[in-house]
Design a protein around this motif. Sequence first.
Motif, PDB file in Angstrom:
ATOM      1  N   VAL A 233      25.938  -9.185  -0.707  1.00 33.39           N
ATOM      2  CA  VAL A 233      27.361  -8.834  -0.782  1.00 33.39           C
ATOM      3  C   VAL A 233      27.573  -7.373  -0.402  1.00 33.39           C
ATOM      4  O   VAL A 233      28.488  -7.043   0.366  1.00 33.39           O
ATOM      5  N   ARG A 234      26.712  -6.486  -0.923  1.00 30.07           N
ATOM      6  CA  ARG A 234      26.855  -5.057  -0.598  1.00 30.07           C
ATOM      7  C   ARG A 234      26.699  -4.817   0.896  1.00 30.07           C
ATOM      8  O   ARG A 234      27.414  -3.984   1.496  1.00 30.07           O
ATOM      9  N   ALA A 235      25.797  -5.537   1.527  1.00 32.98           N
ATOM     10  CA  ALA A 235      25.615  -5.404   2.977  1.00 32.98           C
ATOM     11  C   ALA A 235      26.862  -5.883   3.712  1.00 32.98           C
ATOM     12  O   ALA A 235      27.290  -5.270   4.701  1.00 32.98           O
TER      13      ALA A 235
ATOM     14  N   GLU B 203      19.968 -24.036   6.679  1.00 29.61           N
ATOM     15  CA  GLU B 203      21.325 -24.422   7.081  1.00 29.61           C
ATOM     16  C   GLU B 203      21.977 -23.405   8.010  1.00 29.61           C
ATOM     17  O   GLU B 203      23.156 -23.533   8.341  1.00 29.61           O
ATOM     18  N   GLY B 204      21.228 -22.384   8.425  1.00 33.19           N
ATOM     19  CA  GLY B 204      21.700 -21.476   9.465  1.00 33.19           C
ATOM     20  C   GLY B 204      22.544 -20.315   8.992  1.00 33.19           C
ATOM     21  O   GLY B 204      23.017 -19.519   9.806  1.00 33.19           O
ATOM     22  N   ARG B 205      22.735 -20.168   7.678  1.00 33.96           N
ATOM     23  CA  ARG B 205      23.524 -19.027   7.192  1.00 33.96           C
ATOM     24  C   ARG B 205      22.716 -17.741   7.248  1.00 33.96           C
ATOM     25  O   ARG B 205      23.280 -16.666   7.382  1.00 33.96           O
ATOM     26  N   TYR B 206      21.418 -17.865   7.106  1.00 34.15           N
ATOM     27  CA  TYR B 206      20.525 -16.718   7.227  1.00 34.15           C
ATOM     28  C   TYR B 206      19.617 -16.921   8.436  1.00 34.15           C
ATOM     29  O   TYR B 206      19.179 -18.051   8.722  1.00 34.15           O
TER      30      TYR B 206
ATOM     31  N   VAL C 214      20.888  -6.904   6.032  1.00 34.19           N
ATOM     32  CA  VAL C 214      20.043  -6.969   4.849  1.00 34.19           C
ATOM     33  C   VAL C 214      18.851  -7.854   5.194  1.00 34.19           C
ATOM     34  O   VAL C 214      19.001  -8.905   5.822  1.00 34.19           O
ATOM     35  N   VAL C 215      17.666  -7.392   4.808  1.00 37.29           N
ATOM     36  CA  VAL C 215      16.421  -8.112   5.059  1.00 37.29           C
ATOM     37  C   VAL C 215      15.893  -8.619   3.727  1.00 37.29           C
ATOM     38  O   VAL C 215      15.722  -7.833   2.786  1.00 37.29           O
TER      39      VAL C 215
ATOM     40  N   VAL D  41      22.075 -11.335   7.638  1.00 40.84           N
ATOM     41  CA  VAL D  41      21.065 -11.578   6.608  1.00 40.84           C
ATOM     42  C   VAL D  41      19.867 -12.225   7.285  1.00 40.84           C
ATOM     43  O   VAL D  41      20.001 -13.238   7.964  1.00 40.84           O
ATOM     44  N   THR D  42      18.693 -11.636   7.099  1.00 38.27           N
ATOM     45  CA  THR D  42      17.491 -12.139   7.748  1.00 38.27           C
ATOM     46  C   THR D  42      16.399 -12.351   6.712  1.00 38.27           C
ATOM     47  O   THR D  42      16.072 -11.423   5.948  1.00 38.27           O
TER      48      THR D  42
END
Length: 737
Positions: free
Chosen positions: A351-353, A377-380, A360-361, A227-228
Amino acid sequence: MGVSLFADQERRISVLLPLPLSGVYDYALPPAMTVNEGDFVVVPLGSRERIGVVWAIDPPENDLPFEKLKCVQDALNQPPIPEASRKFVDWVARYTLQPAGSILKMVMSVPGALKDPAPKVAYIKKSSPLPDGLKITKARQNVLDFMEGMIPMAASDIAREAGVGTSVVKGLVDLGLLEPVQIHDPSPFGEPDWQRDGYKLAEQQEKAADDLVAKTQKAGTKDGFSVTLLDGVPGSGKTEVYFEAVAKALSCNKQVLVLLPEIALSSQWLNRFKTRFGTEPAVWHSDIGQARRKQTWRAVVRGQAKVVIGARSALFLPFRDLGLIVVDEEHDASFKQEEGVIYNGRDMAVVRAQMGHLPVVLASATPSLETAVNSWEGRYDNLHMPARHADVPLPCVITIDLRLDKPERQKWLSPSLITAIKETVARGEQVMLYLNRRGYAPLTLCRSCGHRLQCPNCTSWLVEHRKAGKLQCHHCGYFTRPPRTCPSCESENNFAACGPGVERLAEEVEETFPELRTIVAASDTVTSPAQAAELVAKIENHEVDLLIGTQMVAKGYHFPMLTLVGVVDADLGLSGGDLRASERTYQLLYQVAGRAGRGNKPGTVMLQTFMPDHPVMKALKSGLRDRFLQTEAEARRGAGMPPFGRLCALIVSGEDEVLVDDAANALGRNAPHGPGLLALGPAPAPLSMIRGRHRRRLLLKTDKNIPIQAIVKDWLGRTNISNAVRVQVDIDPYSFL
């Protein structure tokens, strides 16, 4: 008791039907029939036949003996729903607390697409020599010469290309010189050319594009999910950057989904795509015709539609081999589905990605707080583009204090804004006035008794649309002609319009600037892609001096000669106590401001406000977006509100107010309690009636680590509710109306 013909084979399958049912149904599979998971099958349900999807083959035994199973009637010769789509259906059902069949119905949203269209008749030239003595006219010879070596063509196409009437073609068919053949329609979508040269990228754009391309290369592998956040100011070239990732996906023979808000009005985006890839993408939204929907659905499941641009519902299309998802303007509230199955398209895109192991962008100039926190927080991942392309400066933002710089009575433009409009137009530049209110006036009341004209089906005021000569409810669509007599005091012709809409603002502009060429853009005046394209062309060709628009013109558009944006009521949206009021107002006004000065001329934004010291106004004026987001985050964190806590709303509605109150009170009595849980309500919804249905709301607030779905499921299971009452579950609510 009889014995099933298939009992010796002991084969059963589970079928999910596109109906709001509790789960799958088991059926017996005839020996001669072969199916795989994801295949479409025809099965009996009661006295009717239904089309469902094979969800499991040889599932574990259940309470229903094999000999009591009904048989599958038929297996359709269609591509199966891919595994990633089936997993997505199950996940969304669990998350939204809706039956999986209701989610499958969204996937199978065009049932007619499962039936292949009848083949068409076309004609080719026979290779045999002409019969002796046959007289060939010049018209017939034209047709025969044209059809030499040609592929099969329809009679009308042959006649048009050969310059003859269709009767000439039919005559040649009757003579046996043209032979009929049956053909199936090819895919209506062109193949995007990913090898075409793209826009020349600047250094910051190229770095971002390289990152996305590398991630897209991994789509479909175990490391393919990412995820970006593509975080760029308006005019920084976000679209051209993610186009490079689209090109990479196409080069790998993958499909691409781009989600856009206001999809029916995105003519400029479509033109940019066609310029980049040589053809238009497939389009998916509620306004396309049924025939086109069938074509698009079939092309997606067959992998023929390589790029789909769509509204949030496009997420549920059964892509054969999806390789990239882009959510443009990811912060936009229109990605939230508020009726039926309630979900957030942005979150479901992630979720679909994940289900498909692909990137997913999330693109935005004003990221949602949820996305911003995930990035911090670094998740994306975060790709930040802080400068406009070619170093075009961001517009200067000025606040106009309406307490000091007052418009004239019953007028809405301040003296400062009027002066700025005159100066801008005198320089040959364009102006946009932004007011997020459709129609002429949001409220009509009687001067004698104060009676307000209200929708009979909703607790909302009727909006005057003076040009159309009607009063309309923007919630249920009810409309009526303006009455001559007050229904309360019976005084005649004594109604007053209160407050401005874009029509009333246009009236003021015409009085103040009669020489200006003005156009109004709102969702009730620009209702189709063709009208949007016409609007864009007029502005680009400088046939318009001043544009008056609602939020539909706030994002995505690029008008190089537009240098002044005036926000008529910057405070609109800040009242009402909505959790996200400040965040949404900031996002919308920032996007509006981003329309100014996108060419080689500097831009100015003027915000008319009664609250120049409000944090939103200060943040817009200073340009310190991240500081504003951090302040919002700290306030939410302190209150345990999303994204640092969880919310679930229950909306209880029905036509009988007593039954609605009984159900809401029963839910209130059974509300869950415990550490980290807070249940609020029931209470009348701010819009306590919509479309004739009375509405009550309850809200459950939990700590972030508490499984809120399990608690709500138990809550609903412990409460007896009349069948005449509907309870909608809204996990992570955005609207509190």
